[in-house]
Scaffold this motif. Structure first.
Motif, PDB file in Angstrom:
ATOM      1  N   PHE A 110      44.388  41.657  50.363  1.00  0.00           N
ATOM      2  CA  PHE A 110      45.247  41.830  49.193  1.00  0.00           C
ATOM      3  C   PHE A 110      44.499  42.727  48.219  1.00  0.00           C
ATOM      4  N   THR A 111      45.242  43.351  47.331  1.00  0.00           N
ATOM      5  CA  THR A 111      44.623  44.261  46.369  1.00  0.00           C
ATOM      6  C   THR A 111      43.646  43.491  45.493  1.00  0.00           C
ATOM      7  N   PHE A 112      42.422  44.001  45.446  1.00  0.00           N
ATOM      8  CA  PHE A 112      41.350  43.291  44.750  1.00  0.00           C
ATOM      9  C   PHE A 112      40.569  44.286  43.905  1.00  0.00           C
ATOM     10  N   ASP A 113      40.548  44.026  42.597  1.00  0.00           N
ATOM     11  CA  ASP A 113      39.850  44.896  41.658  1.00  0.00           C
ATOM     12  C   ASP A 113      38.732  44.097  41.003  1.00  0.00           C
ATOM     13  N   LEU A 114      37.494  44.520  41.210  1.00  0.00           N
ATOM     14  CA  LEU A 114      36.334  43.791  40.709  1.00  0.00           C
ATOM     15  C   LEU A 114      36.273  43.723  39.186  1.00  0.00           C
TER      16      LEU A 114
END
Length: 227
Positions: free
Chosen positions: A49-53
């Motif tokens: 899934f889209t994952f932004d740190l």
């Protein structure tokens, strides 16, 4: 079979690791801002899934996924995502410095904090650093933000290994030399590295699965050249 979380999986070493772990039958959670390349692989044992740190909501989604889909268990975390800027120190803006540290340090710390409740003494956290982060190694112009951030993750891992040595996972760092990735080409156009992404991915995979038996709180230099 082990549950493996990998960050920075849209390309390069991370993408190759997803394939290697999946082919070996492991359950893989591939985390990246861009999921298209991983989803195109079509593995039934790979989740993404889209994952932004830099986004708190990404970590909420991560925690919810592990609790609901993996029965609250993570065996391996590989902090592979990385950001780089190649500029003279005087030209690096505060925003650029922060972006590099957000991915390479703060995001790594937040990922570990999020997954610690799902890990045990047999779990292994492997963080990908760089030879540039090793004290006393040869340093290169333009990498003040990148190399200093990679040094920070080494010290953080040493501290966590001590803090969790009695009841938590093992923490180790692999300080990589030059690998022929897209990120390397973007930072150093025309440079030819001696190691291919799939070769390094294979090494990291085996270390992630077996290294915790022999190492904790250690940094291993994985480089046939300098850098």
């Amino acid at each position: 079979m082990k549950n493996v979380v990998i960050t920075g999986t849209s390309r390069g070493i991370g993408f190759e690791m997803v394939k290697l772990f999946a082919d070996a039958g492991y359950q893989v959670l591939a985390l990246s801002r861009n999921t298209a390349s991983v989803e195109a692989l079509g593995y039934s044992n790979v989740h993404s899934f889209t994952f932004d740190l830099s986004k708190d909501e990404s970590f909420d989604t991560l925690s919810e996924f592990v609790a609901s889909t993996w029965d609250s268990k993570v065996d391996v975390l590989i902090n592979n995502a990385g950001a780089i800027v190649n500029k003279p120190f005087k030209d690096i803006s505060q925003d650029e410095f922060l972006k590099v540290y957000q991915v390479n340090v703060f995001g790594v710390a937040k990922t570990i904090q999020t997954l610690l409740p799902f890990m045990n003494t047999n779990s292994h956290v492997v963080s990908v650093s760089s030879m540039g982060g090793i004290q006393g190694s040869m340093k290169f112009l333009g990498l003040a933000a990148y190399s200093s951030s990679k040094g920070a993750i080494i010290t953080l891992s040493e501290l966590l290994a001590e803090e969790y040595k009695d009841n938590g996972p093992s923490f180790n760092v692999l300080a990589l030399g030059a690998v022929q990735t897209e990120m390397l080409q973007e930072a150093f156009p025309g440079y030819k590295a001696p190691i291919l992404p799939e070769e390094m991915a294979s090494y990291i995979k085996e270390f992630a699965l077996t290294g915790a038996k022999f190492y904790n709180g250690k940094v291993l230099e994985v480089s046939s050249t300098t850098p």
